[in-house]
Design a protein around this motif. Structure first.
Motif, short mmCIF file in Angstrom:
data_model
loop_
_atom_site.label_atom_id
_atom_site.label_comp_id
_atom_site.label_asym_id
_atom_site.label_seq_id
_atom_site.Cartn_x
_atom_site.Cartn_y
_atom_site.Cartn_z
N SER A 191 -1.59 -8.81 2.03
CA SER A 191 -1.23 -7.39 1.98
C SER A 191 0.11 -7.20 2.66
O SER A 191 0.35 -7.72 3.74
N SER A 206 -4.40 0.30 -2.90
CA SER A 206 -5.45 -0.43 -2.19
C SER A 206 -5.22 -1.93 -2.36
O SER A 206 -5.75 -2.55 -3.30
N GLU A 234 0.85 -1.19 0.00
CA GLU A 234 0.00 0.00 0.00
C GLU A 234 0.89 1.24 0.00
O GLU A 234 1.68 1.44 0.93
N VAL A 283 -1.36 -3.50 4.80
CA VAL A 283 -2.39 -2.52 5.08
C VAL A 283 -1.88 -1.64 6.22
O VAL A 283 -1.46 -2.13 7.27
#
Length: 334
Positions: free
Chosen positions: A84, A65, A54, A87
């Protein structure tokens, strides 16, 4: 050079960490298609996971995103784990993050990994535009981690009323904390998460952070034992000199970009530290040379889980680097 002997050790699990770079100045659309291509090839070549980052208002990167991109890639792959990296929780509501990743875990059972980070992910103006006072939000991170953990364990209440992050998947997602220092390691330990040491962002060797994590680990509902991963910047080529030349080219481009806008810097590609000794922050060389260095890092941190970030000089060479690593691993396993 010592040949790696993995027969007496657990097999190494390779993963991809994709910053979704716009190599060669391609459009965002092309960079995102290249992300899909990389994930598909990684799955084919035996990589265990594909994670994406991100970043905000960074011209050279196209992933703001992770959850949106992971949903897209999940529909175009079948088995590779999706996560991810990371995040940036200080910016967001714990409930929104839990809902987004539980939705992904419901769409792609047993495949979703939620990696969390503490960094702003962009320059000061983008950070303020995203969520306001970032320093204040960082100070609230322990409360957000507590809330997120409670939500993922279905024991969260607000004003004495139970609130659940829905949909609730049959198989819980895996939660990790990414970082480069003791603070992030202590958070991971306190909340019973896995810990990813970002070697590619740090000159430290990670031993103290990982030691603190393992010693302080508190079992959680979904993780009973500490689990460590290390993220490494790697560029692999058939010829050592080519790999090092490409690494120097990327470093020159990074420095030129950072000179115009410091927020564009996303990791130092230097292969040496200040004393001129080989640095683990970026590893370049032939498959055997790269595996030798990765093996040393894994042994030092006592982990067989490696998350590989490769910028490439271009997409073709980036794919080649990931493929060479996977092919060499298969030869080691014979």
């Amino acid at each position: 050079m010592r040949r790696l002997d993995i027969r007496t050790n657990p097999p190494t699990h390779l993963g991809v960490l994709d910053l979704v770079p716009r190599l060669g100045g391609v459009s965002a659309e092309q960079a995102l298609q290249q992300a899909v291509t990389l994930a598909q090839h990684a799955e084919e070549w035996g990589y265990l996971r594909y994670w994406t980052s991100e970043h905000h208002d960074m011209e050279e990167l196209a992933s703001a995103s992770p959850e949106v991109l992971l949903a897209h890639i999940g529909a175009r792959t079948s088995s590779i784990r999706l996560g991810s990296g990371a995040v940036l929780l200080p910016h967001y509501s714990a409930l929104k993050v839990a809902e987004s990743f539980r939705l992904l875990a419901s769409l792609y059972p047993r495949r979703i990994e939620l990696g969390l980070g503490r960094a702003p992910g962009g320059g000061p103006h983008a950070t303020m535009a995203l969520s306001g006072n970032y320093l204040q939000h960082v100070s609230q991170l322990p409360d957000k981690l507590e809330a997120l953990t409670a939500l993922l364990e279905d024991r969260y209440t607000y004003e004495e009323h139970k609130v659940q992050a829905r949909p609730i998947p049959e198989h819980p997602l895996s939660v990790w904390m990414l970082g480069t220092n003791v603070k992030s390691a202590e958070f991971a330990a306190r909340f019973g998460m896995g810990y990813v040491f970002g070697q590619f962002m740090s000159e430290a060797d990670g031993t103290e952070a990982v030691r603190r994590y393992r010693e302080g680990f508190v079992p959680s509902a979904h993780r009973t034992e500490p689990e460590v991963m290390v993220a490494l910047s790697v560029l692999c080529a058939e010829d050592e000199e080519r790999a090092r030349n490409w690494s120097r080219q990327m470093e020159e481009r990074r420095r030129a970009s950072a000179a115009g806008d410091p927020s564009q810097s996303n990791g130092d590609e230097s292969t040496s530290n200040a004393d001129g000794e080989p640095s683990d922050r970026h590893i370049a060389g032939t498959p055997e040379q790269v595996w030798e260095r990765m093996d040393q890092v894994g042994a030092r941190l006592r982990t067989n889980q490696l998350l590989i970030v490769t910028a490439g000089p271009d997409y073709e060479r980036r794919l080649e680097s990931y493929k060479l690593l996977a092919e060499y691993q298969r030869r080691l396993n014979l």
